[in-house]
Write a protein that holds these residues in place. Structure first.
Motif, mmCIF file in Angstrom:
data_model
loop_
_atom_site.group_PDB
_atom_site.id
_atom_site.type_symbol
_atom_site.label_atom_id
_atom_site.label_comp_id
_atom_site.label_asym_id
_atom_site.label_seq_id
_atom_site.Cartn_x
_atom_site.Cartn_y
_atom_site.Cartn_z
ATOM 1 N N LEU A 63 30.015 22.352 -63.724
ATOM 2 C CA LEU A 63 29.738 23.594 -64.514
ATOM 3 C C LEU A 63 30.994 23.387 -65.959
ATOM 4 O O LEU A 63 32.218 22.663 -65.176
ATOM 5 N N VAL A 64 30.678 23.397 -66.713
ATOM 6 C CA VAL A 64 32.404 23.474 -68.338
ATOM 7 C C VAL A 64 32.145 24.758 -67.946
ATOM 8 O O VAL A 64 31.955 25.593 -68.410
ATOM 9 N N VAL A 65 33.816 24.805 -67.618
ATOM 10 C CA VAL A 65 34.134 26.293 -67.770
ATOM 11 C C VAL A 65 34.725 26.383 -68.465
ATOM 12 O O VAL A 65 36.129 26.380 -68.936
ATOM 13 N N GLY A 66 34.821 27.552 -69.816
ATOM 14 C CA GLY A 66 36.095 28.318 -70.531
ATOM 15 C C GLY A 66 36.566 29.339 -70.242
ATOM 16 O O GLY A 66 35.800 29.985 -68.603
ATOM 17 N N ALA A 67 37.368 29.877 -70.897
ATOM 18 C CA ALA A 67 37.857 31.342 -71.132
ATOM 19 C C ALA A 67 37.636 31.907 -71.255
ATOM 20 O O ALA A 67 37.547 32.395 -73.105
ATOM 21 N N GLY A 68 36.892 33.105 -71.391
ATOM 22 C CA GLY A 68 37.211 34.376 -72.438
ATOM 23 C C GLY A 68 37.561 35.969 -72.286
ATOM 24 O O GLY A 68 38.357 36.022 -71.061
ATOM 25 N N THR A 69 37.579 36.518 -72.930
ATOM 26 C CA THR A 69 38.543 37.494 -72.852
ATOM 27 C C THR A 69 40.177 37.847 -73.004
ATOM 28 O O THR A 69 40.499 38.388 -72.918
ATOM 29 N N VAL A 70 40.473 36.207 -73.901
ATOM 30 C CA VAL A 70 41.819 36.023 -74.354
ATOM 31 C C VAL A 70 42.368 36.317 -75.290
ATOM 32 O O VAL A 70 41.538 36.244 -76.554
ATOM 33 N N LEU A 71 43.196 37.006 -75.333
ATOM 34 C CA LEU A 71 43.931 38.371 -76.305
ATOM 35 C C LEU A 71 44.693 37.405 -76.819
ATOM 36 O O LEU A 71 45.280 37.947 -77.593
ATOM 37 N N THR A 72 45.546 36.520 -76.169
ATOM 38 C CA THR A 72 46.739 36.584 -77.008
ATOM 39 C C THR A 72 47.051 34.846 -76.850
ATOM 40 O O THR A 72 46.545 34.082 -76.018
ATOM 41 N N ALA A 73 48.173 34.462 -77.600
ATOM 42 C CA ALA A 73 47.964 33.102 -77.467
ATOM 43 C C ALA A 73 48.880 32.176 -75.956
ATOM 44 O O ALA A 73 48.396 31.427 -75.423
ATOM 45 N N GLU A 74 49.489 33.119 -75.812
ATOM 46 C CA GLU A 74 49.853 32.791 -74.155
ATOM 47 C C GLU A 74 48.962 33.226 -72.735
ATOM 48 O O GLU A 74 48.755 32.161 -72.549
ATOM 49 N N GLN A 75 47.872 34.058 -73.524
ATOM 50 C CA GLN A 75 46.546 33.789 -72.012
ATOM 51 C C GLN A 75 45.957 32.538 -72.166
ATOM 52 O O GLN A 75 46.357 31.959 -71.639
ATOM 53 N N ALA A 76 45.614 32.046 -73.854
ATOM 54 C CA ALA A 76 44.993 30.833 -73.624
ATOM 55 C C ALA A 76 45.846 29.784 -73.441
ATOM 56 O O ALA A 76 45.345 28.355 -72.663
ATOM 57 N N GLU A 77 47.141 29.961 -73.287
ATOM 58 C CA GLU A 77 48.436 28.929 -72.674
ATOM 59 C C GLU A 77 47.544 28.639 -70.964
ATOM 60 O O GLU A 77 46.977 27.608 -70.358
ATOM 61 N N ARG A 78 47.528 29.569 -70.755
ATOM 62 C CA ARG A 78 47.587 29.515 -68.895
ATOM 63 C C ARG A 78 45.779 29.280 -68.554
ATOM 64 O O ARG A 78 46.331 28.795 -67.387
ATOM 65 N N ALA A 79 45.219 29.947 -69.503
ATOM 66 C CA ALA A 79 43.418 29.350 -69.323
ATOM 67 C C ALA A 79 43.670 28.146 -69.315
ATOM 68 O O ALA A 79 43.170 27.707 -68.540
ATOM 69 N N VAL A 80 44.091 27.348 -70.069
ATOM 70 C CA VAL A 80 43.744 25.616 -70.210
ATOM 71 C C VAL A 80 44.415 25.170 -69.244
ATOM 72 O O VAL A 80 44.533 23.830 -68.536
ATOM 73 N N ALA A 81 46.295 25.274 -68.794
ATOM 74 C CA ALA A 81 46.510 25.333 -67.466
ATOM 75 C C ALA A 81 45.667 25.586 -65.996
ATOM 76 O O ALA A 81 46.138 24.787 -65.488
ATOM 77 N N ALA A 82 44.966 26.479 -66.204
ATOM 78 C CA ALA A 82 43.871 26.615 -65.189
ATOM 79 C C ALA A 82 42.850 25.992 -65.475
ATOM 80 O O ALA A 82 41.781 25.885 -64.482
ATOM 81 N N GLY A 83 42.787 25.065 -66.891
ATOM 82 C CA GLY A 83 41.505 24.095 -66.384
ATOM 83 C C GLY A 83 40.329 24.759 -67.254
ATOM 84 O O GLY A 83 39.051 23.934 -67.226
ATOM 85 N N ALA A 84 40.164 25.757 -68.363
ATOM 86 C CA ALA A 84 39.770 25.967 -68.641
ATOM 87 C C ALA A 84 39.142 25.191 -70.134
ATOM 88 O O ALA A 84 40.651 23.938 -70.591
ATOM 89 N N ARG A 85 37.639 24.639 -70.346
ATOM 90 C CA ARG A 85 37.891 23.648 -71.627
ATOM 91 C C ARG A 85 37.245 23.970 -73.322
ATOM 92 O O ARG A 85 36.693 23.442 -73.623
ATOM 93 N N PHE A 86 37.325 25.513 -73.095
ATOM 94 C CA PHE A 86 36.906 26.525 -74.170
ATOM 95 C C PHE A 86 38.011 27.656 -73.984
ATOM 96 O O PHE A 86 38.026 28.163 -72.932
ATOM 97 N N VAL A 87 38.277 28.362 -75.304
ATOM 98 C CA VAL A 87 38.640 29.507 -75.035
ATOM 99 C C VAL A 87 37.598 30.194 -75.857
ATOM 100 O O VAL A 87 37.551 30.059 -77.306
ATOM 101 N N VAL A 88 37.105 31.991 -75.168
ATOM 102 C CA VAL A 88 37.063 32.578 -76.156
ATOM 103 C C VAL A 88 37.503 34.050 -76.792
ATOM 104 O O VAL A 88 37.915 34.715 -75.291
ATOM 105 N N SER A 89 37.201 34.455 -77.883
ATOM 106 C CA SER A 89 38.318 35.221 -77.682
ATOM 107 C C SER A 89 36.916 36.813 -78.568
ATOM 108 O O SER A 89 36.461 36.543 -79.137
ATOM 109 N N PRO A 90 37.141 38.064 -78.637
ATOM 110 C CA PRO A 90 36.522 38.889 -78.146
ATOM 111 C C PRO A 90 36.602 39.699 -79.584
ATOM 112 O O PRO A 90 35.620 40.037 -80.548
ATOM 113 N N GLY A 91 37.916 38.820 -80.512
ATOM 114 C CA GLY A 91 38.313 39.176 -82.138
ATOM 115 C C GLY A 91 39.134 38.138 -82.512
ATOM 116 O O GLY A 91 38.422 36.940 -82.009
ATOM 117 N N LEU A 92 39.414 38.099 -84.162
ATOM 118 C CA LEU A 92 39.419 37.191 -84.444
ATOM 119 C C LEU A 92 41.193 36.573 -84.612
ATOM 120 O O LEU A 92 41.681 37.837 -84.866
#
Length: 209
Positions: A63-92
């Motif tokens: 599976l290509v695993v992404g991270a969702g409900t990412v609310l902050t830049a810091e969460q995006a960093e943690r998600a990618v460090a964990a192996g997330a290949r894409f990031v999804v956020s509930p807002g812009l």
């Protein structure tokens, strides 16, 4: 969004949206989804162990695993460090978008209004998440937003069930559909991976032209 993820979503057509409380369920969950035919999955950052879940699922392969409900830049960093290949956020959020670009990962921000769509376009994005799709008005709202922006593609998510899937996928502006019905928290809690596999296979079949 990068061309490889665009291709992946256009081929996958469905994105299981997962809220996983127990990292111990990550590996069998990844196997069940892949066995059902899923190509990718979105792990929401709604639980304390979301990073561990992303890491465990990504390690399984299939599976290509992404991270969702990412609310902050810091969460995006943690998600990618964990192996997330894409990031999804509930807002812009422009900080999230900028950080994802710095990290070299695609980002799909959520939009609910024409103003947010215009902000996404101004940020150089061509694919967004319509959220929450069903409470906003479903396919009627999708068509209304898509009409003024013919080059924009959507991944509607939020309140969509199996029965509504074919209708959304029939919309020309829809690249893929996100949904949580394939692997609900109740199914994960009971360890019913056979049912998760069945529901995933059913969704894949519904998404095949």
């Amino acid at each position: 969004m990068t061309a490889d993820l665009t291709d992946l979503l256009s081929e996958a057509r469905i994105v299981p949206v997962l809220t996983v409380h127990d990292p111990g369920t990550a590996a069998p969950l990844a196997h069940a989804l892949a066995a059902g035919g899923a190509r990718c999955a979105e792990v929401t950052f709604r639980t304390p162990d979301a990073e561990r879940v992303v890491k465990a699922m990504a390690a399984e392969g299939g599976l290509v695993v992404g991270a969702g409900t990412v609310l902050t830049a810091e969460q995006a960093e943690r998600a990618v460090a964990a192996g997330a290949r894409f990031v999804v956020s509930p807002g812009l959020d422009h900080e999230v978008i900028a950080r994802c670009r710095e990290l070299g990962v695609p980002v799909l921000p959520g939009v609910a209004t024409a103003t947010e769509v215009m902000n996404a376009l101004r940020a150089g994005l061509d694919t967004v998440k319509l959220f929450p799709a069903e409470p906003l008005g479903g396919r009627a709202m999708l068509r209304a937003l898509a009409a003024p922006f013919p080059g924009l593609r959507f991944m509607p998510t939020g309140g969509i069930g199996a029965a509504a899937l074919p209708g959304y996928l029939a919309e020309p502006s829809v690249l893929a559909v996100g949904g949580s019905w394939m692997a609900t928290p109740a199914l994960l809690k009971s360890g019913d991976y056979a049912e998760i596999r069945r529901l995933t296979a059913e969704a894949v079949a519904r998404s095949t032209p």
